[in-house]
Design a protein around this motif. Sequence first.
Motif, mmCIF file in Angstrom:
data_model
loop_
_atom_site.group_PDB
_atom_site.id
_atom_site.type_symbol
_atom_site.label_atom_id
_atom_site.label_comp_id
_atom_site.label_asym_id
_atom_site.label_seq_id
_atom_site.Cartn_x
_atom_site.Cartn_y
_atom_site.Cartn_z
ATOM 1 N N TYR A 1 0.806 -1.225 0.000
ATOM 2 C CA TYR A 1 0.000 0.000 0.000
ATOM 3 C C TYR A 1 0.838 1.274 0.000
ATOM 4 C CZ TYR A 1 -3.694 -3.271 1.147
ATOM 5 O OH TYR A 1 -4.573 -4.323 1.121
ATOM 6 N N SER A 2 2.165 1.137 0.208
ATOM 7 C CA SER A 2 2.993 2.336 0.299
ATOM 8 C C SER A 2 4.385 2.036 -0.247
ATOM 9 C CB SER A 2 3.118 2.776 1.760
ATOM 10 O OG SER A 2 3.878 1.811 2.495
ATOM 11 N N GLU A 3 5.183 3.094 -0.400
ATOM 12 C CA GLU A 3 6.571 2.926 -0.836
ATOM 13 C C GLU A 3 7.353 2.103 0.187
ATOM 14 O OE1 GLU A 3 8.633 6.432 -2.189
ATOM 15 O OE2 GLU A 3 6.791 7.222 -3.070
ATOM 16 N N ASN A 4 7.020 2.267 1.467
ATOM 17 C CA ASN A 4 7.681 1.495 2.517
ATOM 18 C C ASN A 4 7.415 -0.008 2.328
ATOM 19 O OD1 ASN A 4 9.244 1.304 4.941
ATOM 20 N ND2 ASN A 4 7.341 0.857 6.042
ATOM 21 N N ASP A 5 6.179 -0.360 1.963
ATOM 22 C CA ASP A 5 5.844 -1.760 1.698
ATOM 23 C C ASP A 5 6.670 -2.303 0.533
ATOM 24 O OD1 ASP A 5 3.946 -1.706 3.730
ATOM 25 O OD2 ASP A 5 2.276 -1.316 2.355
ATOM 26 N N ILE A 6 6.861 -1.476 -0.492
ATOM 27 C CA ILE A 6 7.669 -1.891 -1.643
ATOM 28 C C ILE A 6 9.111 -2.126 -1.210
ATOM 29 C CG2 ILE A 6 8.615 -1.159 -3.874
ATOM 30 C CD1 ILE A 6 5.951 0.384 -4.281
ATOM 31 N N GLN A 7 9.663 -1.210 -0.416
ATOM 32 C CA GLN A 7 11.042 -1.359 0.041
ATOM 33 C C GLN A 7 11.214 -2.617 0.879
ATOM 34 O OE1 GLN A 7 13.725 0.620 -0.963
ATOM 35 N NE2 GLN A 7 14.727 -1.197 -0.156
ATOM 36 N N GLU A 8 10.247 -2.920 1.729
ATOM 37 C CA GLU A 8 10.303 -4.142 2.530
ATOM 38 C C GLU A 8 10.307 -5.383 1.637
ATOM 39 O OE1 GLU A 8 7.252 -4.139 5.512
ATOM 40 O OE2 GLU A 8 8.049 -2.338 6.481
ATOM 41 N N LEU A 9 9.501 -5.369 0.581
ATOM 42 C CA LEU A 9 9.465 -6.489 -0.347
ATOM 43 C C LEU A 9 10.804 -6.631 -1.070
ATOM 44 C CD1 LEU A 9 7.925 -8.765 -1.762
ATOM 45 C CD2 LEU A 9 7.058 -7.058 -3.380
ATOM 46 N N VAL A 10 11.377 -5.513 -1.519
ATOM 47 C CA VAL A 10 12.685 -5.540 -2.186
ATOM 48 C C VAL A 10 13.741 -6.112 -1.239
ATOM 49 C CG1 VAL A 10 14.552 -4.100 -3.108
ATOM 50 C CG2 VAL A 10 12.186 -3.682 -3.817
ATOM 51 N N ASN A 11 13.748 -5.660 0.010
ATOM 52 C CA ASN A 11 14.700 -6.171 0.993
ATOM 53 C C ASN A 11 14.525 -7.667 1.222
ATOM 54 O OD1 ASN A 11 15.775 -3.621 1.303
ATOM 55 N ND2 ASN A 11 14.627 -3.168 3.168
ATOM 56 N N GLU A 12 13.277 -8.090 1.270
ATOM 57 C CA GLU A 12 12.998 -9.509 1.488
ATOM 58 C C GLU A 12 13.546 -10.347 0.329
ATOM 59 O OE1 GLU A 12 9.108 -12.391 1.866
ATOM 60 O OE2 GLU A 12 8.944 -10.318 2.593
ATOM 61 N N VAL A 13 13.358 -9.862 -0.889
ATOM 62 C CA VAL A 13 13.846 -10.587 -2.064
ATOM 63 C C VAL A 13 15.376 -10.564 -2.099
ATOM 64 C CG1 VAL A 13 13.931 -10.556 -4.586
ATOM 65 C CG2 VAL A 13 11.749 -10.224 -3.410
ATOM 66 N N ARG A 14 15.975 -9.410 -1.811
ATOM 67 C CA ARG A 14 17.436 -9.279 -1.845
ATOM 68 C C ARG A 14 18.128 -10.067 -0.742
ATOM 69 N NH1 ARG A 14 18.340 -2.844 -2.836
ATOM 70 N NH2 ARG A 14 17.992 -2.875 -5.073
ATOM 71 N N TYR A 15 17.621 -9.935 0.462
ATOM 72 C CA TYR A 15 18.324 -10.459 1.616
ATOM 73 C C TYR A 15 17.651 -11.658 2.264
ATOM 74 C CZ TYR A 15 20.209 -5.776 1.038
ATOM 75 O OH TYR A 15 20.752 -4.629 0.497
ATOM 76 N N GLY A 16 16.500 -12.042 1.778
ATOM 77 C CA GLY A 16 15.803 -13.187 2.326
ATOM 78 C C GLY A 16 15.064 -12.883 3.621
ATOM 79 N N LYS A 17 15.038 -11.625 4.012
ATOM 80 C CA LYS A 17 14.329 -11.232 5.232
ATOM 81 C C LYS A 17 14.063 -9.738 5.176
ATOM 82 C CE LYS A 17 18.616 -10.553 7.669
ATOM 83 N NZ LYS A 17 19.408 -10.812 8.815
ATOM 84 N N GLU A 18 13.204 -9.255 6.046
ATOM 85 C CA GLU A 18 12.949 -7.818 6.122
ATOM 86 C C GLU A 18 14.091 -7.144 6.826
ATOM 87 O OE1 GLU A 18 9.123 -6.627 7.525
ATOM 88 O OE2 GLU A 18 8.126 -8.292 6.515
ATOM 89 N N LYS A 19 14.460 -5.942 6.374
ATOM 90 C CA LYS A 19 15.532 -5.164 7.010
ATOM 91 C C LYS A 19 14.991 -3.882 7.519
ATOM 92 C CE LYS A 19 20.135 -6.155 5.869
ATOM 93 N NZ LYS A 19 21.367 -5.689 5.400
#
Length: 85
Positions: free
Chosen positions: A67-85
């Motif tokens: 729903y927000s840019e923050n949600d997108i960043q969390e998804l990107v982090n999850e894909v990149r690092y395998g977890k939320e950062k």
Amino acid sequence: MNLAKISANGQITVPIEIRRLLDLKSGDKILFFQKKNGEIVISNASSQAIRKAQAAFTGAAEAMGIYSENDIQELVNEVRYGKEK
């Protein structure tokens, strides 16, 4: 109203006013389709493809809980690092 002549090979030159309206450039493709009422419509094929893709993705972000840019960043982090950062 603009008029175009068809060559012996079936080619036409799209009038400059129409090229500007459709944002057509050299090498672009145009799409011809017939509406239910019989009217023939000419469209910039690239623009039509983008509109179709946008319609197909409508609601996809919400379905994924984004729903927000923050949600997108969390998804990107999850894909990149395998977890939320």
